[in-house]
Design a protein around this motif. Structure first.
Motif, PDB file in Angstrom:
ATOM      1  N   THR A  73       0.941  -1.260   0.006  1.00  0.00           N
ATOM      2  CA  THR A  73      -0.119  -0.076  -0.006  1.00  0.00           C
ATOM      3  C   THR A  73       0.740   1.074  -0.022  1.00  0.00           C
ATOM      4  N   ASN A  74       1.915   1.230   0.928  1.00  0.00           N
ATOM      5  CA  ASN A  74       2.799   2.300   0.901  1.00  0.00           C
ATOM      6  C   ASN A  74       3.720   2.543  -0.554  1.00  0.00           C
ATOM      7  N   ARG A  75       3.998   1.523  -1.011  1.00  0.00           N
ATOM      8  CA  ARG A  75       4.434   1.553  -2.105  1.00  0.00           C
ATOM      9  C   ARG A  75       3.783   2.290  -3.503  1.00  0.00           C
ATOM     10  N   ALA A  76       2.350   1.859  -3.517  1.00  0.00           N
ATOM     11  CA  ALA A  76       1.469   2.585  -4.146  1.00  0.00           C
ATOM     12  C   ALA A  76       1.028   3.661  -4.162  1.00  0.00           C
ATOM     13  N   LEU A  77       1.375   4.313  -2.684  1.00  0.00           N
ATOM     14  CA  LEU A  77       0.877   5.661  -2.458  1.00  0.00           C
ATOM     15  C   LEU A  77       2.166   6.590  -2.656  1.00  0.00           C
ATOM     16  N   ASN A  78       3.326   5.994  -2.850  1.00  0.00           N
ATOM     17  CA  ASN A  78       4.608   6.791  -2.993  1.00  0.00           C
ATOM     18  C   ASN A  78       4.894   6.498  -4.631  1.00  0.00           C
ATOM     19  N   GLY A  79       4.014   6.453  -5.668  1.00  0.00           N
ATOM     20  CA  GLY A  79       4.329   6.274  -7.003  1.00  0.00           C
ATOM     21  C   GLY A  79       4.884   5.307  -7.482  1.00  0.00           C
ATOM     22  N   GLY A  80       4.744   4.091  -6.987  1.00  0.00           N
ATOM     23  CA  GLY A  80       5.110   2.875  -7.385  1.00  0.00           C
ATOM     24  C   GLY A  80       6.844   2.407  -6.919  1.00  0.00           C
ATOM     25  N   GLU A  81       7.309   3.502  -6.298  1.00  0.00           N
ATOM     26  CA  GLU A  81       8.853   3.175  -5.833  1.00  0.00           C
ATOM     27  C   GLU A  81       8.716   2.405  -4.596  1.00  0.00           C
ATOM     28  N   ILE A  82       9.703   1.687  -4.649  1.00  0.00           N
ATOM     29  CA  ILE A  82       9.996   0.923  -3.248  1.00  0.00           C
ATOM     30  C   ILE A  82      11.484   0.889  -2.885  1.00  0.00           C
ATOM     31  N   ASP A  83      11.598   1.095  -1.472  1.00  0.00           N
ATOM     32  CA  ASP A  83      13.172   1.195  -1.075  1.00  0.00           C
ATOM     33  C   ASP A  83      13.283  -0.256  -1.111  1.00  0.00           C
ATOM     34  N   PRO A  84      14.513  -0.545  -1.550  1.00  0.00           N
ATOM     35  CA  PRO A  84      15.270  -2.009  -1.634  1.00  0.00           C
ATOM     36  C   PRO A  84      15.212  -2.673  -0.155  1.00  0.00           C
ATOM     37  N   LYS A  85      15.317  -2.015   0.825  1.00  0.00           N
ATOM     38  CA  LYS A  85      15.279  -2.555   2.230  1.00  0.00           C
ATOM     39  C   LYS A  85      13.869  -3.033   2.529  1.00  0.00           C
ATOM     40  N   LEU A  86      13.020  -2.183   2.221  1.00  0.00           N
ATOM     41  CA  LEU A  86      11.540  -2.600   2.242  1.00  0.00           C
ATOM     42  C   LEU A  86      11.190  -3.643   1.457  1.00  0.00           C
ATOM     43  N   SER A 118     -11.239 -29.953  -0.658  1.00  0.00           N
ATOM     44  CA  SER A 118     -10.529 -29.432  -1.597  1.00  0.00           C
ATOM     45  C   SER A 118     -10.725 -28.235  -2.407  1.00  0.00           C
ATOM     46  N   ASP A 119     -12.404 -28.164  -2.265  1.00  0.00           N
ATOM     47  CA  ASP A 119     -13.014 -26.979  -2.757  1.00  0.00           C
ATOM     48  C   ASP A 119     -12.900 -25.719  -1.634  1.00  0.00           C
ATOM     49  N   ASP A 120     -12.405 -24.535  -2.245  1.00  0.00           N
ATOM     50  CA  ASP A 120     -12.309 -23.241  -1.328  1.00  0.00           C
ATOM     51  C   ASP A 120     -13.488 -22.957  -0.709  1.00  0.00           C
ATOM     52  N   THR A 121     -14.647 -23.267  -1.272  1.00  0.00           N
ATOM     53  CA  THR A 121     -15.887 -22.906  -0.925  1.00  0.00           C
ATOM     54  C   THR A 121     -16.386 -23.807   0.209  1.00  0.00           C
ATOM     55  N   ASP A 122     -15.831 -25.006   0.366  1.00  0.00           N
ATOM     56  CA  ASP A 122     -16.406 -26.035   1.180  1.00  0.00           C
ATOM     57  C   ASP A 122     -16.369 -25.584   2.719  1.00  0.00           C
ATOM     58  N   ILE A 123     -15.242 -24.799   3.047  1.00  0.00           N
ATOM     59  CA  ILE A 123     -15.026 -24.590   4.425  1.00  0.00           C
ATOM     60  C   ILE A 123     -14.619 -23.098   4.275  1.00  0.00           C
ATOM     61  N   GLY A 124     -15.141 -22.211   3.532  1.00  0.00           N
ATOM     62  CA  GLY A 124     -15.067 -20.842   3.564  1.00  0.00           C
ATOM     63  C   GLY A 124     -13.741 -20.354   3.061  1.00  0.00           C
ATOM     64  N   TYR A 125     -12.697 -21.043   2.922  1.00  0.00           N
ATOM     65  CA  TYR A 125     -11.199 -20.550   2.437  1.00  0.00           C
ATOM     66  C   TYR A 125     -11.224 -19.715   1.179  1.00  0.00           C
ATOM     67  N   VAL A 126     -10.419 -18.701   1.122  1.00  0.00           N
ATOM     68  CA  VAL A 126     -10.021 -18.200  -0.142  1.00  0.00           C
ATOM     69  C   VAL A 126      -8.439 -18.158  -0.169  1.00  0.00           C
ATOM     70  N   ASN A 127      -7.849 -18.279  -1.005  1.00  0.00           N
ATOM     71  CA  ASN A 127      -6.626 -18.523  -1.283  1.00  0.00           C
ATOM     72  C   ASN A 127      -5.756 -17.196  -0.353  1.00  0.00           C
ATOM     73  N   PRO A 128      -5.221 -17.470   0.528  1.00  0.00           N
ATOM     74  CA  PRO A 128      -4.466 -16.088   1.409  1.00  0.00           C
ATOM     75  C   PRO A 128      -3.560 -15.658   0.510  1.00  0.00           C
ATOM     76  N   LEU A 129      -2.823 -15.973  -0.391  1.00  0.00           N
ATOM     77  CA  LEU A 129      -1.706 -15.475  -1.187  1.00  0.00           C
ATOM     78  C   LEU A 129      -2.130 -14.723  -2.034  1.00  0.00           C
ATOM     79  N   THR A 130      -3.230 -14.438  -2.415  1.00  0.00           N
ATOM     80  CA  THR A 130      -3.807 -13.493  -3.462  1.00  0.00           C
ATOM     81  C   THR A 130      -3.868 -12.180  -2.882  1.00  0.00           C
ATOM     82  N   ILE A 131      -3.178 -11.127  -3.258  1.00  0.00           N
ATOM     83  CA  ILE A 131      -3.253  -9.886  -2.953  1.00  0.00           C
ATOM     84  C   ILE A 131      -4.259  -9.118  -3.507  1.00  0.00           C
ATOM     85  N   ARG A 132      -5.215  -8.592  -2.936  1.00  0.00           N
ATOM     86  CA  ARG A 132      -6.448  -8.072  -3.581  1.00  0.00           C
ATOM     87  C   ARG A 132      -6.416  -6.407  -3.320  1.00  0.00           C
TER      88      ARG A 132
END
Length: 132
Positions: A73-86, A118-132
């Motif tokens: 979020t901070n990267r997006a607010l700063n024009g897309g640039e990111i500090d290499p340490k961050l 195995s079906d994400d909807t069976d127990i309410g999971y959504v892939n947590p690695l997807t950034i929205r």
């Protein structure tokens, strides 16, 4: 002759000590970590595999996801640039989140290995690695 079980994971089953109600979001969480807690907790409770002893790992997972989201979020607010340490911090947090997600059954592959639906909807999971 002994048979080794290297690489063989034990089957995960529901626990008699499983939590039946989601604990409150820890007060020290960032808004991003809190949102992740609220998003994943119903599925973990429904799967009946989460005990009080697992809450530390869930907290760590949510915190790491929160770090990833906050830096992005901070990267997006700063024009897309990111500090290499961050970027390094974000990368390590994402890696840690992926490892914890696998332990908690929060990815399709880890759920299949654990014998959870195995079906994400069976127990309410959504892939947590997807950034929205």
């Amino acid at each position: 002759m002994s048979k080794h079980l290297r690489g063989v994971k034990p089957q995960v089953s529901t626990s008699k000590d499983a939590l039946t109600k989601a604990p409150r979001v820890p007060e020290y969480f960032s808004p991003y970590a809190a949102a992740e807690w609220k998003r994943i907790m119903p599925g973990l409770i429904a799967a009946r595999i989460l005990t009080k002893g697992d809450l530390g790992g869930v907290e760590e997972y949510c915190l790491m996801r929160g770090v990833v989201r906050e830096i992005e979020t901070n990267r997006a607010l700063n024009g897309g640039e990111i500090d290499p340490k961050l970027f390094g911090v974000q990368n390590r947090a994402a890696q840690t989140a992926r490892q914890l997600a696998a332990e908690l059954g929060l990815s399709p592959v880890s759920r299949a290995r654990m014998g959870i639906a195995s079906d994400d909807t069976d127990i309410g999971y959504v892939n947590p690695l997807t950034i929205r």
